[in-house]
Design an enzyme around this catalytic site. Structure first.
Site, PDB file in Angstrom:
ATOM      1  N   HIS A  40     -11.663  11.183  -8.638  1.00 21.13           N
ATOM      2  CA  HIS A  40     -10.643  11.223  -9.699  1.00 21.13           C
ATOM      3  C   HIS A  40      -9.450  12.107  -9.337  1.00 21.13           C
ATOM      4  CE1 HIS A  40     -13.702   9.084 -11.899  1.00 21.13           C
ATOM      5  NE2 HIS A  40     -12.807   8.822 -12.833  1.00 21.13           N
ATOM      6  N   GLU A  69     -13.415   0.669   1.446  1.00 23.14           N
ATOM      7  CA  GLU A  69     -12.298   0.802   0.518  1.00 23.14           C
ATOM      8  C   GLU A  69     -12.277  -0.346  -0.488  1.00 23.14           C
ATOM      9  OE1 GLU A  69      -8.063   2.256   1.677  1.00 23.14           O
ATOM     10  OE2 GLU A  69      -7.938   0.082   1.576  1.00 23.14           O
ATOM     11  N   CYS A  85       0.817  -1.227   0.000  1.00 21.62           N
ATOM     12  CA  CYS A  85       0.000   0.000   0.000  1.00 21.62           C
ATOM     13  C   CYS A  85       0.847   1.273   0.000  1.00 21.62           C
ATOM     14  CB  CYS A  85      -0.944   0.013   1.193  1.00 21.62           C
ATOM     15  SG  CYS A  85      -2.171  -1.293   1.091  1.00 21.62           S
TER      16      CYS A  85
HETATM   17 ZN    ZN Z   1      -5.399   1.640  -0.610  1.00 21.94          ZN
END
Ligand code: ZN
Length: 145
Positions: free
Chosen positions: A78, A130, A37
């Site tokens: 975005h 997420e 990550c």
């Molecule tokens: Zn992430």
């Protein structure tokens, strides 16, 4: 959305409004403990914002749904979340763009706007999913509102 849940938040307000939105955005966690990550990658965040209050505004809204979308989706969709240096930091862990912090910052953006409204609604919960298997719920403490 198949995996959607709506966690309940307890409060004593008369009205409660919930706004869902999807935000396509990239981020990276600037810490070695983040593993993969730490590389820039994207998510389609699923966000649910809960606003509550006792009074409506002059048009009969707690808050206009479109206004809520504009101030959150309009800012983050975005984008590379790390680029929002007014909200996030790449050096202070409490402001890294983790899901936890994204949820807290959304609550802060929303509450800042609500504080300008005469009917003074309160953001009582922000849910941020997420991925299909990971989500965070942030509930501002009453003393921090
Ligand atoms: Zn992430």
């Amino acid at each position: 959305m198949l995996q959607q849940i709506y966690p309940q938040v307890f409060h004593n307000f008369r009205y409660e409004l919930n706004k869902d939105m999807q935000i396509a955005a990239a981020h990276f966690i600037p810490h070695e403990a983040a593993g993969k990550c730490a590389n820039t990658h994207g998510h389609t965040y699923f966000v649910n914002i809960t606003v509550a209050g006792d009074e409506l505004d002059e048009s009969g809204f707690l808050i206009n749904f479109q206004q809520l979308k504009k101030i959150v989706h309009g800012k983050l969709d975005h984008t590379l979340i790390n680029d929002h240096t007014d909200l996030f930091s790449n050096t202070r862990a409490e402001d890294f763009p983790t899901t936890e912090v994204v949820a807290r910052k959304i609550a802060e953006i929303v509450q800042e706007h609500l504080d300008t409204m005469p009917n003074r609604p309160t953001c009582v919960q922000v849910f941020v999913r997420e991925s299909p298997t990971s989500y965070v719920v942030y509930r501002p403490k009453a003393g921090n509102r």
